[in-house]
Design an enzyme around this catalytic site. Structure first.
Site, PDB file in Angstrom:
ATOM      1  N   GLU A   1       4.859  -4.489  -1.487  1.00 37.60           N
ATOM      2  CA  GLU A   1       4.517  -3.051  -1.145  1.00 37.60           C
ATOM      3  C   GLU A   1       5.158  -2.126  -0.998  1.00 37.60           C
ATOM      4  O   GLU A   1       6.323  -2.541  -0.668  1.00 37.60           O
ATOM      5  CB  GLU A   1       3.555  -3.846   0.378  1.00 37.60           C
ATOM      6  CG  GLU A   1       2.288  -4.607   0.372  1.00 37.60           C
ATOM      7  CD  GLU A   1       1.512  -3.590   0.080  1.00 37.60           C
ATOM      8  OE1 GLU A   1       0.928  -2.713   0.128  1.00 37.60           O
ATOM      9  OE2 GLU A   1       0.029  -3.957   0.797  1.00 37.60           O
TER      10      GLU A   1
ATOM     11  N   ASP B   1      -4.153   1.173  -6.301  1.00 36.78           N
ATOM     12  CA  ASP B   1      -2.265   1.141  -6.865  1.00 36.78           C
ATOM     13  C   ASP B   1      -2.086  -0.203  -7.602  1.00 36.78           C
ATOM     14  O   ASP B   1      -2.751  -1.109  -7.992  1.00 36.78           O
ATOM     15  CB  ASP B   1      -2.322   0.519  -4.802  1.00 36.78           C
ATOM     16  CG  ASP B   1      -3.127  -0.473  -4.169  1.00 36.78           C
ATOM     17  OD1 ASP B   1      -3.679  -0.640  -4.754  1.00 36.78           O
ATOM     18  OD2 ASP B   1      -2.430  -1.639  -4.023  1.00 36.78           O
TER      19      ASP B   1
END
Length: 279
Positions: free
Chosen positions: A101, A186
């Site tokens: 992340e 994403d």
């Protein structure tokens, strides 16, 4: 960087910061690296959320804007980052991947003359925004704003990615938008996926990935079975192609040489029937 006991350490043996998440499953044998943006306003906030018992989400690594890395789940344990996902014949990519992340707001909207995160309502200067159409958006879509990644973050992805690929013999690096294209966006257009992939797979940035067909394979004028097959297809077994871009399991390819009397054949094929070759 290197891997010791399924944890990331510096070359001199110093450990990377570790803050354990309670959200981890059983033992896995990772095959892929999956890149995400957090969609939040800070790395610290995302780390706190991944440690919150109520969140039910986690990642193996979180990379801050300054390139700082925090490990939250050992690499041989399942982290809960992918959700409902598919890549080729595999489903549930949590059981097949390592999740990273990146602290990044992601998708931004223009509001009051400023670029604003619809999730946090934080605004970002023009210098920190890339305006682009997402690769999964329909043709003709208007461009959107995307929070730009820092150079330090990209370098951190490459540094830890090299260690992970070497230790676990990973097959590829993917975006969340590759494995859940109808649901996730994403890491978005600002992340240099093809350049990162080239570095991690040991290719020069300007050297395309080359594959050969493992079956008779149609090349279509769009990424999906509903698009028309192009003249000159199906390609014969063993035809070589160069991969131009990837959209989930569908890859845009440039067929090498003349095939079935057709030159300069470029279109989309399903990656299930392509295998990488060394050139």
């Amino acid at each position: 960087m290197k891997i010791q006991a399924h944890r990331l350490v510096q070359d001199d043996g110093r450990a990377i910061d570790t803050l354990a998440s309670p959200h981890a499953g059983g033992t896995i044998r990772p095959r892929f690296l999956v890149v995400h943006y957090t969609g939040g306003s800070s790395a610290a906030g995302s780390i706190a959320w991944f440690r919150d018992p109520a969140s039910k989400v986690s990642a193996h690594l979180v990379i801050a804007r300054d390139g700082g890395i925090t490990q939250m789940v050992p690499f041989h344990r399942e982290a809960w980052h992918a959700g409902a996902s598919r890549w080729g014949p595999l489903t549930g990519l949590n059981k097949h991947s390592i999740g990273i992340e990146l602290d990044n707001a992601g998708y931004l909207v223009k509001s009051g003359g400023k670029w604003v995160s619809p999730l946090t309502r934080r605004s970002y200067p023009e210098s920190d925004v890339t305006v682009a159409v997402h690769k999964n958006d329909p043709p003709g879509s208007a461009p959107s704003g995307w929070h730009a990644y820092s150079a330090a973050q990209i370098e951190a992805v490459l540094a830890c990615g090299v260690a992970l690929f070497a230790h676990y013999e990973l097959a590829d690096v993917l975006g969340h938008d590759d494995i859940a294209p109808g649901r996730k966006r994403d890491p978005g257009p600002d992340f240099p996926m093809e350049s990162v992939r080239a570095r991690l797979l040991g290719r020069a940035d300007n050297r395309p990935e080359r594959c050969r067909t493992t079956a008779r394979l149609y090349v279509r004028d769009g990424p999906g079975p509903g698009f028309a097959a192009l003249p000159g297809t199906p390609l014969p077994l063993g035809t070589e192609v160069e991969v131009l871009t990837k959209q989930g399991a569908w890859w845009q390819v440039d067929v090498v040489g003349e095939v079935n009397g057709v030159m300069d054949l470029v279109g989309w094929s399903h990656s299930k029937y392509l295998e990488q070759i060394d050139v």
